[in-house]
Design a protein around this motif. Structure first.
Motif: not given
Length: 98
Positions: A28-33, A51-56, A68-71, A76-81
């Motif tokens: 998704w690099s074209h979506r944002g820095e 989107i925030s991703l933290r590796a443990t 707020e107001g968006d789904d 979340a489902q799109v990210v999961k898939e």
């Protein structure tokens, strides 16, 4: 941005969390820095999603936010898939915290 964000958090168990974080954000690099913030990779989309991703040691901690107001459930489902498809060989499962 002054709008309130709705946030969903989850965990995906994997021994290669950095790989999947980089793969998703590269896809998704074209979506944002992508920036590193407090030990997490964070991508802020021009359309307001974050989107925030933290590796443990044994997992990828995932946090997705929408204005707020968006789904939030849909985003979340799109990210999961996407993450589960990238980790299909490892049979990965992103579990959202309730």
């Amino acid at each position: 941005m002054d709008d309130a964000l709705i946030t969903v958090t989850g965990t995906m168990r994997t021994d290669r969390p950095e790989r999947f974080a980089k793969q998703l954000l590269s896809h998704w690099s074209h979506r944002g820095e992508v920036l590193e913030e407090d030990g997490a990779l964070v991508q802020r989309w021009e359309t307001g999603q974050v989107i925030s991703l933290r590796a443990t040691e044994d997992a990828l901690e995932v946090e997705v936010s929408v204005v707020e107001g968006d789904d939030s459930a849909r985003f979340a489902q799109v990210v999961k898939e996407h993450l589960e498809r990238f980790g299909q060989r490892d049979e990965l499962d992103l579990v959202w915290h309730v």
